[in-house]
Scaffold this motif. Structure first.
Motif, PDB file in Angstrom:
ATOM      1  N   THR A  81       0.794  -0.472  -0.051  1.00 11.98           N
ATOM      2  CA  THR A  81      -0.224  -0.164   0.118  1.00 11.98           C
ATOM      3  C   THR A  81       1.135   1.013   0.094  1.00 11.98           C
ATOM      4  N   LEU A  82       1.463   0.566   0.830  1.00 11.32           N
ATOM      5  CA  LEU A  82       3.127   2.668   1.019  1.00 11.32           C
ATOM      6  C   LEU A  82       3.752   2.736  -0.383  1.00 11.32           C
ATOM      7  N   LEU A  83       4.105   1.392  -0.848  1.00 11.28           N
ATOM      8  CA  LEU A  83       4.952   1.692  -2.571  1.00 11.28           C
ATOM      9  C   LEU A  83       3.770   2.143  -3.239  1.00 11.28           C
ATOM     10  N   ARG A  84       2.320   1.886  -3.277  1.00  6.97           N
ATOM     11  CA  ARG A  84       1.488   1.923  -4.313  1.00  6.97           C
ATOM     12  C   ARG A  84       1.698   3.569  -4.070  1.00  6.97           C
ATOM     13  N   ARG A  85       1.338   4.259  -3.132  1.00  2.29           N
ATOM     14  CA  ARG A  85       1.032   5.346  -3.121  1.00  2.29           C
ATOM     15  C   ARG A  85       2.449   6.203  -3.161  1.00  2.29           C
ATOM     16  N   ASP A  86       2.967   5.866  -2.736  1.00  2.00           N
ATOM     17  CA  ASP A  86       4.394   6.865  -3.604  1.00  2.00           C
ATOM     18  C   ASP A  86       4.948   6.208  -4.775  1.00  2.00           C
ATOM     19  N   ARG A  87       4.531   5.547  -5.114  1.00  6.15           N
ATOM     20  CA  ARG A  87       5.601   5.475  -6.336  1.00  6.15           C
ATOM     21  C   ARG A  87       5.340   4.709  -7.578  1.00  6.15           C
ATOM     22  N   ILE A  88       3.763   4.461  -7.498  1.00 10.47           N
ATOM     23  CA  ILE A  88       3.057   3.709  -8.800  1.00 10.47           C
ATOM     24  C   ILE A  88       1.663   4.842  -8.868  1.00 10.47           C
ATOM     25  N   PRO A 110      -4.316  12.483  -3.212  1.00 10.01           N
ATOM     26  CA  PRO A 110      -3.088  11.944  -2.323  1.00 10.01           C
ATOM     27  C   PRO A 110      -2.260  11.844  -1.975  1.00 10.01           C
ATOM     28  N   LEU A 111      -2.097  13.311  -1.943  1.00 10.85           N
ATOM     29  CA  LEU A 111      -1.346  13.865  -1.242  1.00 10.85           C
ATOM     30  C   LEU A 111      -1.819  13.693   0.536  1.00 10.85           C
ATOM     31  N   ARG A 112      -2.735  14.235   0.468  1.00 10.93           N
ATOM     32  CA  ARG A 112      -3.942  14.448   1.489  1.00 10.93           C
ATOM     33  C   ARG A 112      -4.603  12.718   2.038  1.00 10.93           C
ATOM     34  N   ARG A 117       0.934  17.805   3.366  1.00 10.43           N
ATOM     35  CA  ARG A 117       0.087  18.636   2.946  1.00 10.43           C
ATOM     36  C   ARG A 117       1.337  19.180   1.841  1.00 10.43           C
ATOM     37  N   PRO A 118       0.148  19.616   0.563  1.00 11.87           N
ATOM     38  CA  PRO A 118       1.030  19.895  -0.974  1.00 11.87           C
ATOM     39  C   PRO A 118       1.954  21.070  -0.318  1.00 11.87           C
ATOM     40  N   ALA A 119       2.897  20.759  -1.576  1.00 17.28           N
ATOM     41  CA  ALA A 119       4.080  21.749  -0.855  1.00 17.28           C
ATOM     42  C   ALA A 119       2.988  23.428  -1.864  1.00 17.28           C
ATOM     43  N   ARG A 120       3.715  24.502  -1.701  1.00 17.64           N
ATOM     44  CA  ARG A 120       2.817  26.068  -2.085  1.00 17.64           C
ATOM     45  C   ARG A 120       3.270  25.991  -3.363  1.00 17.64           C
TER      46      ARG A 120
END
Length: 256
Positions: A81-88, A110-112, A117-120
């Motif tokens: 789950t973490l891999l799909r969230r961050d790398r796919i 996806p970021l939230r 927190r999305p960067a400015r």
């Protein structure tokens, strides 16, 4: 150069007993970083199963799937789950946007969900990259089909995934709008080095890729570099009519 995404001897069967179907038959296939690959084949050839196993959504019965050094077949569900969230990243035929959210909010989702927190300016920059800088405050119902797919692509890319998987991304679009989405995906590869693996039935879409892999009965029937839409269509016609386009192989050497 080692492939970024590597499937080795992958076998996947669906069902049990006499009704079991082999979706992938000891498939070996690699994808290099910064390339755009189209995957084609007749219905039931294993295209969707290939995408699901490669993305860690489905575990093969045998073989290994390695993404940028991480062997997916050994990871726990939490790790996957973490891999799909961050790398796919994923893009589908149906845009899957939340109707109550604006384009900006959909892209930021996806970021939230990951607690980040999305960067400015990050979300606005991503919308600008897909040509929707002025549409951030619009909800999906206020956007055309092509614009909604661009939002979906921006959402998939906002986490800067290692690989973007696309399943019939232009299937719900007219030819002109679909061409614009393909232009965007091609640009993401050429200008930003994005790696894309796209399942499609459309020869025009496949012709935008650097490489076209043809599957039949869960095995690679052909593996070629960039082609014209007509050549792609001719090869598909041969496959669908049972004609051989070359020896089926379970192991494929990546084209130079």
């Amino acid at each position: 150069m080692e492939p970024l995404l590597d499937l080795r001897g992958v076998r996947r069967r669906h069902g049990r007993g006499a009704g079991a179907v082999t979706a992938l038959d000891s498939l070996t296939l690699g994808f290099r970083a910064g390339t755009f690959t189209a995957v084609m084949g007749p219905s039931g050839s294993g295209k969707s199963t290939l995408l699901q196993c490669a993305a860690g959504l489905d575990k093969p019965d045998a073989g290994t799937v390695t993404l940028d050094g991480a062997e997916l077949t050994t990871l726990s569900e939490t790790e996957l789950t973490l891999l799909r969230r961050d790398r796919i990243g994923f893009v589908f035929q149906s845009f899957n946007l939340l109707p109550s959210l604006t384009a900006e909010q959909n892209v930021a989702l996806p970021l939230r969900l990951a607690g980040r927190r999305p960067a400015r300016g990050q979300v606005r920059d991503m919308l600008a990259a897909v040509g929707l800088a002025e549409r951030g405050g619009h909800r999906p119902a206020q956007l055309s089909g092509g614009q909604q797919q661009r939002v979906a692509i921006a959402r998939a890319l906002v986490t800067r995934p290692t690989v973007l998987f696309a399943d019939e991304p232009t299937g719900a679009l007219d030819s002109t709008t679909g061409r614009g989405v393909l232009d965007l995906m091609r640009d993401m590869v050429d200008r930003h080095g994005q790696t894309i693996v796209m399942v499609t039935h459309d020869p025009v879409a496949a012709a935008r890729a650097d490489r076209v892999v043809f599957l039949v009965d869960g095995r690679v029937a052909d593996d070629r570099g960039a082609m014209t839409p007509q050549t792609v269509a001719d090869l598909m016609t041969g496959l669908e009519s049972g004609l051989s386009t070359g020896p089926a192989a379970s192991a494929v050497v990546l084209p130079c």
